[in-house]
Design a protein around this motif. Structure first.
Motif, PDB file in Angstrom:
ATOM      1  N   LEU A 102       0.843  -1.195   0.000  1.00 52.09           N
ATOM      2  CA  LEU A 102       0.000   0.000   0.000  1.00 52.09           C
ATOM      3  C   LEU A 102       0.876   1.242   0.000  1.00 52.09           C
ATOM      4  O   LEU A 102       1.071   1.886   1.036  1.00 52.09           O
ATOM      5  CB  LEU A 102      -0.924   0.000   1.226  1.00 52.09           C
ATOM      6  CG  LEU A 102      -1.838  -1.219   1.399  1.00 52.09           C
ATOM      7  CD1 LEU A 102      -2.605  -1.134   2.704  1.00 52.09           C
ATOM      8  CD2 LEU A 102      -2.789  -1.343   0.220  1.00 52.09           C
ATOM      9  N   PRO A 103       1.422   1.618  -1.172  1.00 52.15           N
ATOM     10  CA  PRO A 103       2.218   2.847  -1.234  1.00 52.15           C
ATOM     11  C   PRO A 103       1.329   4.071  -1.071  1.00 52.15           C
ATOM     12  O   PRO A 103       0.103   4.010  -1.281  1.00 52.15           O
ATOM     13  CB  PRO A 103       2.829   2.791  -2.637  1.00 52.15           C
ATOM     14  CG  PRO A 103       1.864   1.979  -3.437  1.00 52.15           C
ATOM     15  CD  PRO A 103       1.292   0.969  -2.485  1.00 52.15           C
ATOM     16  N   GLY A 104       1.913   5.184  -0.703  1.00 56.68           N
ATOM     17  CA  GLY A 104       1.141   6.390  -0.437  1.00 56.68           C
ATOM     18  C   GLY A 104       0.283   6.837  -1.595  1.00 56.68           C
ATOM     19  O   GLY A 104      -0.818   7.362  -1.406  1.00 56.68           O
ATOM     20  N   ASP A 105       0.768   6.648  -2.816  1.00 59.99           N
ATOM     21  CA  ASP A 105       0.002   7.115  -3.966  1.00 59.99           C
ATOM     22  C   ASP A 105      -1.164   6.199  -4.318  1.00 59.99           C
ATOM     23  O   ASP A 105      -1.890   6.459  -5.275  1.00 59.99           O
ATOM     24  CB  ASP A 105       0.910   7.299  -5.183  1.00 59.99           C
ATOM     25  CG  ASP A 105       1.679   6.039  -5.542  1.00 59.99           C
ATOM     26  OD1 ASP A 105       1.432   4.996  -4.914  1.00 59.99           O
ATOM     27  OD2 ASP A 105       2.533   6.108  -6.444  1.00 59.99           O
ATOM     28  N   ALA A 106      -1.372   5.122  -3.565  1.00 55.69           N
ATOM     29  CA  ALA A 106      -2.486   4.212  -3.828  1.00 55.69           C
ATOM     30  C   ALA A 106      -3.673   4.480  -2.919  1.00 55.69           C
ATOM     31  O   ALA A 106      -4.675   3.767  -2.989  1.00 55.69           O
ATOM     32  CB  ALA A 106      -2.030   2.766  -3.645  1.00 55.69           C
ATOM     33  N   ALA A 107      -3.597   5.518  -2.081  1.00 53.97           N
ATOM     34  CA  ALA A 107      -4.660   5.757  -1.106  1.00 53.97           C
ATOM     35  C   ALA A 107      -6.020   5.906  -1.774  1.00 53.97           C
ATOM     36  O   ALA A 107      -7.032   5.413  -1.269  1.00 53.97           O
ATOM     37  CB  ALA A 107      -4.338   7.005  -0.277  1.00 53.97           C
ATOM     38  N   GLY A 108      -6.073   6.567  -2.916  1.00 51.58           N
ATOM     39  CA  GLY A 108      -7.340   6.800  -3.585  1.00 51.58           C
ATOM     40  C   GLY A 108      -7.975   5.548  -4.162  1.00 51.58           C
ATOM     41  O   GLY A 108      -9.160   5.565  -4.513  1.00 51.58           O
ATOM     42  N   ALA A 109      -7.219   4.478  -4.279  1.00 53.05           N
ATOM     43  CA  ALA A 109      -7.754   3.238  -4.859  1.00 53.05           C
ATOM     44  C   ALA A 109      -8.346   2.310  -3.813  1.00 53.05           C
ATOM     45  O   ALA A 109      -8.955   1.302  -4.158  1.00 53.05           O
ATOM     46  CB  ALA A 109      -6.647   2.500  -5.613  1.00 53.05           C
ATOM     47  N   LEU A 110      -8.186   2.630  -2.540  1.00 50.06           N
ATOM     48  CA  LEU A 110      -8.595   1.705  -1.488  1.00 50.06           C
ATOM     49  C   LEU A 110     -10.083   1.821  -1.185  1.00 50.06           C
ATOM     50  O   LEU A 110     -10.664   2.895  -1.232  1.00 50.06           O
ATOM     51  CB  LEU A 110      -7.781   1.968  -0.215  1.00 50.06           C
ATOM     52  CG  LEU A 110      -6.272   1.817  -0.339  1.00 50.06           C
ATOM     53  CD1 LEU A 110      -5.608   2.058   1.013  1.00 50.06           C
ATOM     54  CD2 LEU A 110      -5.901   0.441  -0.876  1.00 50.06           C
ATOM     55  N   VAL A 169       0.149   4.291   3.548  1.00 51.19           N
ATOM     56  CA  VAL A 169      -1.004   5.164   3.308  1.00 51.19           C
ATOM     57  C   VAL A 169      -1.542   5.801   4.589  1.00 51.19           C
ATOM     58  O   VAL A 169      -2.560   6.501   4.554  1.00 51.19           O
ATOM     59  CB  VAL A 169      -2.144   4.386   2.604  1.00 51.19           C
ATOM     60  CG1 VAL A 169      -1.747   4.008   1.201  1.00 51.19           C
ATOM     61  CG2 VAL A 169      -2.541   3.151   3.397  1.00 51.19           C
ATOM     62  N   GLU A 170      -0.907   5.552   5.708  1.00 51.95           N
ATOM     63  CA  GLU A 170      -1.270   6.143   6.988  1.00 51.95           C
ATOM     64  C   GLU A 170      -2.759   5.944   7.282  1.00 51.95           C
ATOM     65  O   GLU A 170      -3.259   4.833   7.246  1.00 51.95           O
ATOM     66  CB  GLU A 170      -0.852   7.617   7.017  1.00 51.95           C
ATOM     67  CG  GLU A 170       0.650   7.803   6.838  1.00 51.95           C
ATOM     68  CD  GLU A 170       1.078   9.248   6.860  1.00 51.95           C
ATOM     69  OE1 GLU A 170       0.199  10.133   6.777  1.00 51.95           O
ATOM     70  OE2 GLU A 170       2.291   9.507   6.963  1.00 51.95           O
ATOM     71  N   GLN A 171      -3.504   7.044   7.554  1.00 48.60           N
ATOM     72  CA  GLN A 171      -4.891   6.931   7.970  1.00 48.60           C
ATOM     73  C   GLN A 171      -5.850   6.619   6.832  1.00 48.60           C
ATOM     74  O   GLN A 171      -7.047   6.421   7.056  1.00 48.60           O
ATOM     75  CB  GLN A 171      -5.330   8.222   8.669  1.00 48.60           C
ATOM     76  CG  GLN A 171      -4.632   8.455   9.992  1.00 48.60           C
ATOM     77  CD  GLN A 171      -4.791   7.261  10.938  1.00 48.60           C
ATOM     78  OE1 GLN A 171      -5.914   6.826  11.210  1.00 48.60           O
ATOM     79  NE2 GLN A 171      -3.684   6.739  11.431  1.00 48.60           N
ATOM     80  N   ALA A 172      -5.340   6.601   5.606  1.00 48.27           N
ATOM     81  CA  ALA A 172      -6.218   6.277   4.483  1.00 48.27           C
ATOM     82  C   ALA A 172      -6.727   4.845   4.570  1.00 48.27           C
ATOM     83  O   ALA A 172      -7.827   4.545   4.079  1.00 48.27           O
ATOM     84  CB  ALA A 172      -5.478   6.484   3.159  1.00 48.27           C
ATOM     85  N   LEU A 173      -5.964   3.947   5.186  1.00 46.73           N
ATOM     86  CA  LEU A 173      -6.391   2.546   5.284  1.00 46.73           C
ATOM     87  C   LEU A 173      -7.596   2.392   6.209  1.00 46.73           C
ATOM     88  O   LEU A 173      -8.626   1.852   5.785  1.00 46.73           O
ATOM     89  CB  LEU A 173      -5.225   1.674   5.729  1.00 46.73           C
ATOM     90  CG  LEU A 173      -5.539   0.180   5.903  1.00 46.73           C
ATOM     91  CD1 LEU A 173      -6.055  -0.425   4.601  1.00 46.73           C
ATOM     92  CD2 LEU A 173      -4.290  -0.573   6.383  1.00 46.73           C
ATOM     93  N   PRO A 174      -7.528   2.823   7.480  1.00 47.87           N
ATOM     94  CA  PRO A 174      -8.725   2.676   8.320  1.00 47.87           C
ATOM     95  C   PRO A 174      -9.913   3.487   7.791  1.00 47.87           C
ATOM     96  O   PRO A 174     -11.064   3.076   7.954  1.00 47.87           O
ATOM     97  CB  PRO A 174      -8.272   3.177   9.697  1.00 47.87           C
ATOM     98  CG  PRO A 174      -7.038   3.974   9.442  1.00 47.87           C
ATOM     99  CD  PRO A 174      -6.392   3.366   8.244  1.00 47.87           C
ATOM    100  N   ARG A 175      -9.641   4.624   7.148  1.00 47.23           N
ATOM    101  CA  ARG A 175     -10.737   5.418   6.593  1.00 47.23           C
ATOM    102  C   ARG A 175     -11.429   4.674   5.449  1.00 47.23           C
ATOM    103  O   ARG A 175     -12.659   4.669   5.349  1.00 47.23           O
ATOM    104  CB  ARG A 175     -10.210   6.765   6.113  1.00 47.23           C
ATOM    105  CG  ARG A 175     -11.306   7.692   5.604  1.00 47.23           C
ATOM    106  CD  ARG A 175     -10.826   9.130   5.494  1.00 47.23           C
ATOM    107  NE  ARG A 175      -9.634   9.255   4.674  1.00 47.23           N
ATOM    108  CZ  ARG A 175      -8.428   9.573   5.134  1.00 47.23           C
ATOM    109  NH1 ARG A 175      -8.251   9.772   6.437  1.00 47.23           N
ATOM    110  NH2 ARG A 175      -7.394   9.672   4.322  1.00 47.23           N
ATOM    111  N   ALA A 176     -10.644   4.015   4.605  1.00 47.87           N
ATOM    112  CA  ALA A 176     -11.233   3.246   3.504  1.00 47.87           C
ATOM    113  C   ALA A 176     -12.087   2.104   4.039  1.00 47.87           C
ATOM    114  O   ALA A 176     -13.181   1.840   3.529  1.00 47.87           O
ATOM    115  CB  ALA A 176     -10.135   2.710   2.593  1.00 47.87           C
ATOM    116  N   VAL A 177     -11.584   1.411   5.055  1.00 44.23           N
ATOM    117  CA  VAL A 177     -12.334   0.285   5.620  1.00 44.23           C
ATOM    118  C   VAL A 177     -13.634   0.763   6.256  1.00 44.23           C
ATOM    119  O   VAL A 177     -14.689   0.124   6.126  1.00 44.23           O
ATOM    120  CB  VAL A 177     -11.462  -0.461   6.649  1.00 44.23           C
ATOM    121  CG1 VAL A 177     -12.292  -1.475   7.433  1.00 44.23           C
ATOM    122  CG2 VAL A 177     -10.297  -1.155   5.955  1.00 44.23           C
ATOM    123  N   ALA A 178     -13.595   1.886   6.930  1.00 41.13           N
ATOM    124  CA  ALA A 178     -14.774   2.363   7.654  1.00 41.13           C
ATOM    125  C   ALA A 178     -15.788   3.050   6.754  1.00 41.13           C
ATOM    126  O   ALA A 178     -17.002   2.946   6.983  1.00 41.13           O
ATOM    127  CB  ALA A 178     -14.335   3.331   8.756  1.00 41.13           C
TER     128      ALA A 178
END
Length: 764
Positions: free
Chosen positions: A701-709, A731-740
């Motif tokens: 999960l590279p930083g530039d993939a946050a929008g795809a999650l 991707v820092e907080q983008a992962l839990p945000r995508a899941v939620a």
């Protein structure tokens, strides 16, 4: 969840931060023509003007088709899904599957052709929508010629429909599709060259346009959009080169071609149709000056169909204004005929299953005895199948034991029961669940197939005299991967009185093709639904189950079942991934490299599948790439048809082509198809990995993939791990945000409306 010190040591890392998203598209596989060099990437239309993250490269799945970006002209011969190019003269699984699909689709079209009058609608329209629908109905009924309805020349009369056939016939012996004649290819190549398009597109263009392809292309240069991978701006450049000043944006031919192209792109994104306002907005973005007229013209020429679907919303009083439903809100949809026929055929077949009495195979006491010998949800599943023609079953990986129990008990009762999975790996996993993986005799009697093999005739029980599958019960696992066309072919192949069980995990990514069949059926509630109560075990099961309900907990993983590897940028992500696969996981976890799979959001970018596969090949199997970039023992993923991905390895190469081993079967890919259907497979996208599991998985999960999650993406990727999961996390907080917060992207389909009459009504 833990951070493994062995996998997070500081080290130098190659590369720089990515300059495009992990799901960005690559500019190396794009068809370009004169007049569009350097043209900017446009978003593909899921809805009007919407954009999608791209994941496929001819080997992948649904919301993942690559399109043009970057600069410079690429070899047009690399356009994905160019199945018409250099068809081989030998038999193959892909060709058998395509042949079976053609036969089945002809039967569907013949049966639909006998229906007189337009497709029924649920309510009345007003304004522009009413005018459009009235004109189309007048043309379909013969009350008015096309000229009077649309003020345009009438199209050529259609050929009379043949007599409908009740059942699809057995699939013919697999044969390679005939390659276009050399003279036709040469003539098309001359037109392409004159218009500045790559000559390598000639075989695809000749196959797509048929007889007289060169004359058709010269008369209507925008037909170039029929070739996969070509975009409107490229077709515009080609048209200007051929037509000169006459190749204007307001050309009616361009308007129709772009309309059809947008509908095809919507299908790639999973939609079977588009709402009229969304389609018109997308046409306006493509510089079509009169989107409404473009839609009318496309419908009048028979290149698209128009539908009006009554919405479930009722007026405030809760009652319809009259018996005909006048005043009830509707939506107007525009779609391609192939998907409309598939959805209608699917709805008809499902209604037949739900309303018919299952064939008497075993007494009620026998079925109850079989249920009594099972436990929990498996017993509920057996009881539901005993009395119903269609049953839905949901659950995670552990729940696959329940369909296996059903299959075993049904065959014990003398029922001709078969199971079909999405992938060969899924078939092998089910075989292991039946306890027959290591016994050759039991393997032969296990009655397991893949869906593709079942439809092509390469696997399964064969067909009876009526052309139906010679079975009493079919259990389809990985049901979320069924698109509308595959599902329609499957339902049409079932015998009268047959039983069907659709089983799958509703949390995974949807099908590669258009539609959301399993989700639509679950929402329709037209048949029994058995929800498994079998939990997925261990820390990995706890993590994936939590993701499914929108949570991302920190699980206790004493055996390093889950490891988080933080990274700063894409270059470090690639470095850490290679380190994990080649060294850390084998050493610390005991799982060898060839049993570890890397999964990343997309093909492009500095940490996409291309970059990761290049780095992993250099470390694990370095070589000169003697055959199209491949060497013996390279891990690959093979796509026999668009949307299907089969992992394997390279065996050798010779004059016949590239020799592969895929799921224990030998496959030979002709030279001219290698570039479009074979990719390195150390790293896959989540859509390519769906339906399969590996002992260890490294999710990047590279930083530039946050929008795809999204939640389904994370659920699918993390769920591919059976024993160990490493997450290369940037991707820092983008992962839990995508899941939620980020659920599956909606898909526009007509199946819920078509199924509505079959849903039982309940009175409070």
């Amino acid at each position: 969840m833990s951070t493994d010190p062995e996998t997070t040591e500081t080290a130098s890392h190659p590369g720089e931060p990515a300059d495009e998203t992990g799901t960005g598209t690559g500019g190396d596989e794009t068809v370009r023509t004169s007049g569009d060099a350097g043209a900017a990437e446009e978003p593909a239309p899921g809805t009007a003007g919407g954009s999608r993250q791209d994941e496929t490269e001819g080997t992948g799945g649904p919301e993942e088709t690559e399109s043009a970006s970057g600069s410079g002209a690429a070899d047009g011969g690399t356009a994905d899904a160019g199945d018409g190019e250099g068809a081989a003269a030998q038999k193959s699984e892909a060709e058998a599957e395509l042949a079976a699909q053609r036969v089945e689709r002809e039967r569907i079209e013949r049966r639909k052709a006998e229906k007189k009058g337009p497709i029924e609608a649920g309510a009345k329209l007003s304004g522009q929508a009413a005018d459009l629908l009235a004109a189309v109905r007048a043309v379909e009924s013969g009350a008015k010629p096309v000229a009077s309805a649309f003020s345009e020349p009438a199209p050529a009369p259609r050929r009379p429909a043949p007599e409908p056939v009740r059942r699809p016939e057995p699939a013919p012996s697999p044969r390679a599709a005939a390659a276009p004649a050399a003279r036709s290819v040469a003539a098309v190549g001359a037109v392409l060259t004159e218009g500045g398009a790559p000559h390598a597109l000639a075989p695809q263009a000749a196959a797509a346009l048929g007889d007289g392809a060169d004359a058709r292309l010269r008369a209507d240069p925008w037909l170039l959009l029929r070739i996969p991978g070509v975009r409107p701006e490229q077709a515009d450049g080609f048209a200007r080169a051929l037509l000169g000043p006459e190749g204007r944006p307001d050309d009616e031919r361009r308007a129709r071609a772009v309309t059809v192209w947008l509908l095809e792109q919507a299908a790639v994104a999973g939609h079977t149709a588009l709402e009229a306002p969304a389609l018109q907005a997308a046409l306006a973005q493509r510089a079509v000056p009169d989107p409404e007229e473009a839609v009318r013209s496309t419908v009048a020429e028979g290149e698209a169909l128009v539908f009006q679907d009554a919405l479930e919303t009722q007026p405030p009083g809760g009652e319809e204004s009259d018996e005909d439903g006048e005043g009830r809100p509707v939506r107007v949809l525009i779609g391609l005929e192939r998907y409309a026929l598939a959805e209608e055929s699917l709805a008809d077949g499902l209604a037949r299953l739900v309303n018919s009495v299952p064939k008497e195979t075993g007494s009620a006491q026998d079925w109850e005895g079989a249920a009594g010998s099972a436990r929990g949800s498996a017993a509920e599943l057996i009881r539901a199948v005993a009395g119903h023609g269609l049953v839905l079953h949901t659950g995670g990986e552990a729940s696959r034991a329940e369909p296996a129990t059903l299959l075993r008990e049904a065959r014990r009762l003398g029922v001709r029961a078969w199971a079909a999975t999405h992938t060969p790996a899924g078939r092998e996993a089910l075989l292991a669940g039946l306890g027959a993986a290591d016994a050759p005799g039991e393997r032969a009697d296990a009655a397991l197939a893949t869906v593709a093999g079942l439809l092509s005739g390469a696997e399964g029980p064969g067909r009876d005299a009526d052309g139906a599958l010679d079975l009493d019960l079919l259990v389809v696992l990985d049901a979320p991967q069924l698109d509308v066309e595959t599902a329609a072919l499957l339902i049409e192949s079932l015998p009268d009185g047959g039983r069907l069980v659709l089983s799958g995990d509703p949390g995974v990514l949807w099908s590669a093709g258009p539609g959301r069949v399993f989700a639509d059926l679950l929402a329709a509630r037209m048949c029994p639904q058995i929800a498994s109560r079998t939990p997925d075990p261990g820390p990995l099961g706890e993590l994936v189950s939590s993701i499914g309900v929108g949570e991302l907990p920190q699980v206790d993983a004493p055996g390093k079942e889950v490891v988080i590897v933080p990274v700063r940028d894409a270059g470090e992500a690639v470095h850490r991934t290679v380190q994990l696969v080649a060294d850390s996981v084998p050493r610390a976890i005991g799982i060898p490299s060839d049993e570890t799979q890397v999964i990343t959001p997309g093909h492009g970018g500095a940490a996409g599948t291309r970059a990761l596969n290049a780095a992993l090949k250099e470390r694990l199997n370095p070589g000169p790439g003697r055959f199209g970039g491949f060497d013996p023992e390279d891990r690959i993923v093979y796509s026999p048809v668009p949307g299907r991905a089969v992992p394997g390895r390279v065996v050798t190469a010779d004059a016949e082509g590239l020799h592969l081993e895929c799921a224990g079967a030998a496959v030979v890919v002709p030279r001219e198809r290698v570039e479009q259907s074979v990719r390195h497979g150390w790293a896959l996208t989540a859509h390519q990995a769906v339906g399969q599991r590996w002992p260890a998985v490294v999710v990047v999960l590279p930083g530039d993939a946050a929008g795809a999650l999204s939640r389904p993406w994370v659920y699918t990727a993390f769920g591919r791990a059976a024993r160990h999961l490493s997450v290369v996390h940037g991707v820092e907080q983008a992962l839990p945000r995508a899941v939620a917060e980020i659920t599956a992207k909606p898909r526009t389909t007509r199946l819920p409306v078509l199924l509505r009459p079959e849903v039982p009504t309940t009175e409070e």
